[in-house]
Enzyme design. Structure first.
Site, PDB file in Angstrom:
ATOM      1  N   LYS A  49       0.805  -1.171   0.055  1.00 30.78           N
ATOM      2  CA  LYS A  49      -0.058  -0.005  -0.057  1.00 30.78           C
ATOM      3  C   LYS A  49       0.897   1.304   0.013  1.00 30.78           C
ATOM      4  O   LYS A  49       0.648   2.238  -0.905  1.00 30.78           O
ATOM      5  CB  LYS A  49      -0.893  -0.216   1.023  1.00 30.78           C
ATOM      6  N   GLN A  71      -4.470  -1.385   9.922  1.00 28.33           N
ATOM      7  CA  GLN A  71      -4.367  -2.863   9.341  1.00 28.33           C
ATOM      8  C   GLN A  71      -5.174  -3.897  10.158  1.00 28.33           C
ATOM      9  O   GLN A  71      -4.728  -3.630  11.476  1.00 28.33           O
ATOM     10  CB  GLN A  71      -2.942  -3.071   8.934  1.00 28.33           C
ATOM     11  N   ASP A 124     -11.098   2.944   4.251  1.00 32.10           N
ATOM     12  CA  ASP A 124     -11.567   1.660   4.391  1.00 32.10           C
ATOM     13  C   ASP A 124     -12.974   1.571   4.086  1.00 32.10           C
ATOM     14  O   ASP A 124     -13.306   0.482   3.889  1.00 32.10           O
ATOM     15  CB  ASP A 124     -10.935   1.255   5.562  1.00 32.10           C
TER      16      ASP A 124
HETATM   17  N1  GUN Z   1      -6.983  -6.530   6.413  1.00 32.04           N
HETATM   18  C1  GUN Z   1      -7.346  -7.133   5.290  1.00 32.04           C
HETATM   19  N2  GUN Z   1      -7.931  -6.486   4.369  1.00 32.04           N
HETATM   20  C2  GUN Z   1      -7.963  -5.359   5.029  1.00 32.04           C
HETATM   21  C3  GUN Z   1      -8.355  -4.089   4.361  1.00 32.04           C
HETATM   22  O1  GUN Z   1      -8.891  -4.028   3.300  1.00 32.04           O
HETATM   23  N3  GUN Z   1      -8.394  -3.032   5.292  1.00 32.04           N
HETATM   24  C4  GUN Z   1      -7.691  -3.080   6.550  1.00 32.04           C
HETATM   25  N4  GUN Z   1      -7.294  -2.034   7.021  1.00 32.04           N
HETATM   26  N5  GUN Z   1      -7.147  -4.203   7.034  1.00 32.04           N
HETATM   27  C5  GUN Z   1      -7.373  -5.181   6.192  1.00 32.04           C
END
Ligand code: GUN
Length: 293
Positions: free
Chosen positions: A54, A98, A121
């Protein structure tokens, strides 16, 4: 018949170029440099890999990453204090914590503490409620990624028999809402669903997000159906590790009309959708119209 492969990597690359151009325009015209704070607790290898990709993607399109790597033992109060700081920092347009979080932390309380306007998100209850009510808001990245991939095959989803397998708050639940908002006839299957293979055989569009390697078999799929595989599962094959989806691809590709591969399907698109959400959040906060992407 062999299915059309929906190339998420190629589509993601095209969209990334468009995001780069839009970011440049925003910086040049308004001096607005979108920034995303990415918060990671602990050192789970999969989470570290996701977070690193990311941050890399953000830099590539000209946005600002703010990385926060905290110990696994961080308390909820400490994390809340960081989020409070990020909520009021004008250089930070988006906040991503995350998941999953360590067990001493209440995930719902943390998500609810993020400013909904910075919730790239789309997990905050306000944004989840907006999605469920068909109102504009920040929508979770993976569901939007899936919709963009589906749209390469279907001009309209009105009345299509869609089956969402999985009901997580990250993917299944919001993706079912996204499909419903597109006027699909949506069924949601989960752990307690009975007769799943029969249900699958009726679906013209199947989205699978269960985190279970190659669970969906080829003879469960309706001939000609579109299959969107969200799974990313690491499996050991002959002493080597390999990534597979939730669908048994070698079987499904012989039956489906169109299918996303793993890797190279939903995964790369999810990251671009995060970039688009960051851009949207930055525009929203500056009172500018959202980018046409
Ligand atoms: N863990 C797995 N997928 C995601 C996501 O799309 N966002 C976040 N914040 N954590 C994750």
């Amino acid at each position: 018949m062999t299915a059309q492969i929906i190339d998420g990597k190629a589509l993601a690359s095209e969209l990334r170029d468009a995001v780069t151009a839009a970011t440049r325009r925003l910086v040049a015209a308004h001096g607005l440099h979108p920034g995303l704070a990415v918060v990671l607790l602990g050192d789970d290898p999969a989470s570290r890999t996701y977070v690193a990709s990311k941050s890399r993607a953000l830099v590539e399109v000209g946005m600002r990453p703010f990385d926060f790597k905290l110990p696994a033992a961080t308390s909820e109060a400490e994390l809340r204090a960081l989020i409070k700081k990020l909520n009021s920092d004008p250089a930070v347009n988006g906040i991503l914590v995350q998941l999953p979080l360590p067990p001493q932390i209440n995930t719902s309380r943390i998500i609810a503490s993020i400013d909904p306007d910075k919730d790239v998100d789309g997990f905050h209850p306000l944004n989840a409620g907006r999605l469920a009510s068909g109102l504009p808001g920040l929508v979770p990245c993976t569901p939007i990624a899936c919709l963009r991939l589906i749209r390469t095959v279907h001009d309209s989803l009105a009345g299509i028999a869609a089956l969402m397998i999985g009901r997580s708050h990250i993917v299944g639940n919001p993706l079912a809402q996204v499909l419903l908002n597109e006027n699909a006839t949506v069924t949601v299957a989960h752990t307690f669903t009975r007769h799943l293979p029969e249900l699958c055989r009726r679906a013209e569009l199947m989205c699978v997000a269960i985190g279970c390697a190659e669970f969906i078999r080829g003879d469960w799929i309706k001939p000609g159906a579109t299959v969107i595989d969200v799974g990313i599962n690491r499996v050991a094959v002959g002493g080597k590790s390999r990534i597979v989806g939730d669908v048994k691809f070698s079987e499904a590709v012989e039956v489906a009309g169109a299918i996303t591969p793993v890797p190279g399907g939903v995964g790369p698109m999810t990251i671009v959708c995060l970039l688009i959400n960051t851009l949207r959040a930055a525009c929203m906060q500056a009172g500018l119209p959202p980018p046409a992407l």
